[in-house]
Design a protein around this motif. Structure first.
Motif, PDB file in Angstrom:
ATOM      1  N   MET A 140       0.940  -1.329  -0.015  1.00 27.54           N
ATOM      2  CA  MET A 140       0.027  -0.123  -0.170  1.00 27.54           C
ATOM      3  C   MET A 140       0.773   1.470   0.082  1.00 27.54           C
ATOM      4  O   MET A 140       0.698   2.186  -0.857  1.00 27.54           O
ATOM      5  N   ILE A 141       2.048   1.116   0.961  1.00 28.67           N
ATOM      6  CA  ILE A 141       2.941   2.395   0.863  1.00 28.67           C
ATOM      7  C   ILE A 141       3.384   2.542  -0.465  1.00 28.67           C
ATOM      8  O   ILE A 141       3.635   3.874  -0.963  1.00 28.67           O
ATOM      9  N   GLU A 142       3.898   1.527  -1.233  1.00 26.74           N
ATOM     10  CA  GLU A 142       4.582   1.495  -2.447  1.00 26.74           C
ATOM     11  C   GLU A 142       3.529   1.963  -3.638  1.00 26.74           C
ATOM     12  O   GLU A 142       3.831   3.104  -4.344  1.00 26.74           O
ATOM     13  N   ARG A 143       2.435   1.749  -3.583  1.00 31.64           N
ATOM     14  CA  ARG A 143       1.428   1.935  -4.543  1.00 31.64           C
ATOM     15  C   ARG A 143       0.959   3.401  -4.275  1.00 31.64           C
ATOM     16  O   ARG A 143       0.824   4.118  -5.230  1.00 31.64           O
ATOM     17  N   ALA A 144       0.858   3.970  -3.017  1.00 36.26           N
ATOM     18  CA  ALA A 144       0.434   5.343  -2.878  1.00 36.26           C
ATOM     19  C   ALA A 144       1.735   5.934  -3.064  1.00 36.26           C
ATOM     20  O   ALA A 144       1.474   7.331  -3.007  1.00 36.26           O
ATOM     21  N   ALA A 145       2.665   5.557  -3.432  1.00 35.21           N
ATOM     22  CA  ALA A 145       4.065   6.480  -3.754  1.00 35.21           C
ATOM     23  C   ALA A 145       4.413   7.549  -2.496  1.00 35.21           C
ATOM     24  O   ALA A 145       4.474   8.761  -2.836  1.00 35.21           O
ATOM     25  N   VAL A 146       4.295   6.978  -1.380  1.00 31.43           N
ATOM     26  CA  VAL A 146       4.793   8.067  -0.309  1.00 31.43           C
ATOM     27  C   VAL A 146       6.112   8.164  -0.178  1.00 31.43           C
ATOM     28  O   VAL A 146       6.956   7.440  -0.387  1.00 31.43           O
ATOM     29  N   LYS A 147       6.548   9.614  -0.182  1.00 32.27           N
ATOM     30  CA  LYS A 147       7.615  10.059  -0.624  1.00 32.27           C
ATOM     31  C   LYS A 147       8.063  10.481   0.932  1.00 32.27           C
ATOM     32  O   LYS A 147       7.470  10.783   1.976  1.00 32.27           O
ATOM     33  N   LYS A 148       9.562  10.783   0.955  1.00 28.77           N
ATOM     34  CA  LYS A 148      10.131  11.378   2.131  1.00 28.77           C
ATOM     35  C   LYS A 148       9.564  12.484   2.603  1.00 28.77           C
ATOM     36  O   LYS A 148       9.352  13.331   1.770  1.00 28.77           O
ATOM     37  N   GLY A 149       9.415  12.638   3.828  1.00 25.22           N
ATOM     38  CA  GLY A 149       8.385  13.868   4.320  1.00 25.22           C
ATOM     39  C   GLY A 149       7.008  13.644   4.325  1.00 25.22           C
ATOM     40  O   GLY A 149       6.156  14.419   5.077  1.00 25.22           O
ATOM     41  N   GLU A 150       6.419  12.570   3.623  1.00 22.75           N
ATOM     42  CA  GLU A 150       5.026  12.400   3.607  1.00 22.75           C
ATOM     43  C   GLU A 150       4.754  11.261   4.809  1.00 22.75           C
ATOM     44  O   GLU A 150       5.669  10.457   5.225  1.00 22.75           O
ATOM     45  N   TYR A 151       3.486  11.183   5.227  1.00 28.81           N
ATOM     46  CA  TYR A 151       3.211   9.963   6.189  1.00 28.81           C
ATOM     47  C   TYR A 151       1.838   9.126   5.555  1.00 28.81           C
ATOM     48  O   TYR A 151       1.142  10.072   4.835  1.00 28.81           O
ATOM     49  N   ALA A 152       2.069   7.954   6.228  1.00 30.98           N
ATOM     50  CA  ALA A 152       0.687   7.119   5.849  1.00 30.98           C
ATOM     51  C   ALA A 152       0.589   6.438   7.157  1.00 30.98           C
ATOM     52  O   ALA A 152       1.261   5.984   7.935  1.00 30.98           O
ATOM     53  N   LEU A 153      -0.841   6.434   7.324  1.00 26.94           N
ATOM     54  CA  LEU A 153      -1.401   5.610   8.722  1.00 26.94           C
ATOM     55  C   LEU A 153      -1.419   4.132   8.298  1.00 26.94           C
ATOM     56  O   LEU A 153      -2.343   3.814   7.490  1.00 26.94           O
ATOM     57  N   VAL A 154      -0.817   3.275   8.854  1.00 20.88           N
ATOM     58  CA  VAL A 154      -0.949   1.915   8.771  1.00 20.88           C
ATOM     59  C   VAL A 154      -1.582   1.473  10.217  1.00 20.88           C
ATOM     60  O   VAL A 154      -0.967   1.589  11.297  1.00 20.88           O
ATOM     61  N   LEU A 155      -2.637   0.990  10.234  1.00 18.25           N
ATOM     62  CA  LEU A 155      -3.263   0.553  11.603  1.00 18.25           C
ATOM     63  C   LEU A 155      -3.021  -1.139  11.800  1.00 18.25           C
ATOM     64  O   LEU A 155      -3.148  -1.716  10.736  1.00 18.25           O
ATOM     65  N   GLY A 156      -2.493  -1.313  12.700  1.00 18.99           N
ATOM     66  CA  GLY A 156      -2.218  -2.558  12.961  1.00 18.99           C
ATOM     67  C   GLY A 156      -1.166  -2.764  14.193  1.00 18.99           C
ATOM     68  O   GLY A 156      -0.806  -1.717  14.855  1.00 18.99           O
ATOM     69  N   ARG A 157      -0.580  -3.718  14.630  1.00 20.12           N
ATOM     70  CA  ARG A 157       0.306  -4.089  15.621  1.00 20.12           C
ATOM     71  C   ARG A 157       1.712  -4.388  14.937  1.00 20.12           C
ATOM     72  O   ARG A 157       1.966  -5.274  13.913  1.00 20.12           O
ATOM     73  N   TYR A 158       2.809  -3.702  15.220  1.00 25.09           N
ATOM     74  CA  TYR A 158       4.166  -3.723  14.811  1.00 25.09           C
ATOM     75  C   TYR A 158       4.835  -4.577  15.774  1.00 25.09           C
ATOM     76  O   TYR A 158       5.041  -4.025  16.871  1.00 25.09           O
ATOM     77  N   TYR A 159       5.562  -5.702  15.490  1.00 32.77           N
ATOM     78  CA  TYR A 159       6.406  -6.459  16.498  1.00 32.77           C
ATOM     79  C   TYR A 159       7.928  -6.230  16.275  1.00 32.77           C
ATOM     80  O   TYR A 159       8.450  -6.801  17.138  1.00 32.77           O
ATOM     81  N   GLY A 160       8.325  -5.117  15.539  1.00 34.97           N
ATOM     82  CA  GLY A 160       9.521  -4.821  15.397  1.00 34.97           C
ATOM     83  C   GLY A 160      10.463  -5.970  15.011  1.00 34.97           C
ATOM     84  O   GLY A 160      11.649  -6.346  15.736  1.00 34.97           O
ATOM     85  N   LEU A 161      10.301  -6.650  14.000  1.00 32.54           N
ATOM     86  CA  LEU A 161      10.807  -7.970  13.666  1.00 32.54           C
ATOM     87  C   LEU A 161      12.135  -7.788  12.917  1.00 32.54           C
ATOM     88  O   LEU A 161      12.106  -7.359  11.631  1.00 32.54           O
ATOM     89  N   LYS A 162      13.248  -7.507  13.768  1.00 28.19           N
ATOM     90  CA  LYS A 162      14.549  -7.425  12.834  1.00 28.19           C
ATOM     91  C   LYS A 162      14.954  -8.266  11.928  1.00 28.19           C
ATOM     92  O   LYS A 162      14.818  -9.583  12.127  1.00 28.19           O
ATOM     93  N   GLY A 163      15.265  -7.870  10.817  1.00 27.72           N
ATOM     94  CA  GLY A 163      15.802  -8.784   9.871  1.00 27.72           C
ATOM     95  C   GLY A 163      14.905  -9.572   8.951  1.00 27.72           C
ATOM     96  O   GLY A 163      15.017 -10.588   8.532  1.00 27.72           O
ATOM     97  N   THR A 164      13.563  -8.787   8.838  1.00 27.69           N
ATOM     98  CA  THR A 164      12.523  -9.523   8.140  1.00 27.69           C
ATOM     99  C   THR A 164      12.691  -9.895   6.800  1.00 27.69           C
ATOM    100  O   THR A 164      13.361  -9.010   6.215  1.00 27.69           O
ATOM    101  N   PRO A 165      12.151 -10.743   6.027  1.00 25.72           N
ATOM    102  CA  PRO A 165      12.142 -10.801   4.488  1.00 25.72           C
ATOM    103  C   PRO A 165      11.674  -9.717   3.825  1.00 25.72           C
ATOM    104  O   PRO A 165      12.268  -9.275   2.814  1.00 25.72           O
ATOM    105  N   GLN A 166      10.956  -8.817   4.637  1.00 24.14           N
ATOM    106  CA  GLN A 166      10.250  -7.546   3.655  1.00 24.14           C
ATOM    107  C   GLN A 166      11.186  -6.443   4.405  1.00 24.14           C
ATOM    108  O   GLN A 166      10.390  -5.202   4.479  1.00 24.14           O
ATOM    109  N   GLU A 167      12.267  -6.263   4.408  1.00 24.71           N
ATOM    110  CA  GLU A 167      13.194  -5.430   5.366  1.00 24.71           C
ATOM    111  C   GLU A 167      13.005  -4.047   4.290  1.00 24.71           C
ATOM    112  O   GLU A 167      12.612  -3.121   5.086  1.00 24.71           O
ATOM    113  N   PRO A 168      13.273  -4.023   3.079  1.00 26.40           N
ATOM    114  CA  PRO A 168      12.829  -2.817   2.482  1.00 26.40           C
ATOM    115  C   PRO A 168      11.498  -2.326   2.827  1.00 26.40           C
ATOM    116  O   PRO A 168      11.372  -0.864   2.705  1.00 26.40           O
ATOM    117  N   MET A 169      10.384  -3.045   2.782  1.00 26.07           N
ATOM    118  CA  MET A 169       9.213  -2.361   3.068  1.00 26.07           C
ATOM    119  C   MET A 169       9.006  -1.958   4.421  1.00 26.07           C
ATOM    120  O   MET A 169       8.481  -0.785   4.818  1.00 26.07           O
TER     121      MET A 169
END
Length: 177
Positions: A140-169
């Motif tokens: 969703m962030i990629e499709r919305a083309a969110v740029k540096k300095g812009e914000y997007a609200l993602v509702l949910g729980r973030y577990y701080g998973l260091k080294g996830t396969p989706q690190e770039p996201m």
């Protein structure tokens, strides 16, 4: 004597669930191909696309039938690169469960580059629940083309998973609690 087969939830033709689903016994690979790891699956997520692939919504992907369902997984590497063997891992996405056999099985082959170690603070079922939801937020962030300095609200729980396969996201997500 070690087992030579494992169980997998598969389908060989499209149709409405549970009709085409069956449990199959498959041979445990003796060694994974180069670039892959063999994971003993301890937990696997079920997502809406699992139903969609069986009923034919993703027929352009499901080119190889029979096919084992499932995308999200957590388990232990039992064969593959020496530095990964014995590690508790998790992953999601790619074409597992669509084009390649997925995680609704006791074992699965996974591209080693798609593995991430499970943090000591989380268990198999916890990380398995993070997969597709995390990717959905990132896409969703990629499709919305969110740029540096812009914000997007993602509702949910973030577990701080260091080294996830989706690190770039993960680096692109701005999360508010």
């Amino acid at each position: 004597m070690a087992a030579s087969t494992f169980r997998a939830l598969r389908f060989a033709e499209n149709g409405s669930i549970p009709g085409p689903l069956y449990i199959d016994l498959l041979p445990i690979p003796s060694s994974p191909p180069a670039g892959y790891s063999l994971v003993r699956v301890h937990a696997a997520g079920r997502n809406p696309p699992d139903v969609g692939v069986v009923d034919g919504q993703f027929s352009s992907y499901a080119t190889k039938l029979p096919l084992t369902l499932g995308r999200d997984f957590a388990g232990e590497v039992v064969a593959g690169p020496a530095e990964w063997v014995g590690k508790k891992v998790w992953g999601t996405g790619g074409l597992n469960g669509f084009k390649y056999d997925g995680s609704h099985a006791e074992y699965m082959l996974v591209k080693t580059e798609g593995l991430a170690e499970i943090p000591n603070t989380l268990g198999y079922s916890q990380v398995t629940a993070c997969g597709v939801g995390f990717l959905t937020a990132g896409c969703m962030i990629e499709r919305a083309a969110v740029k540096k300095g812009e914000y997007a609200l993602v509702l949910g729980r973030y577990y701080g998973l260091k080294g996830t396969p989706q690190e770039p996201m993960k680096k692109r997500l701005t999360l508010f609690f």
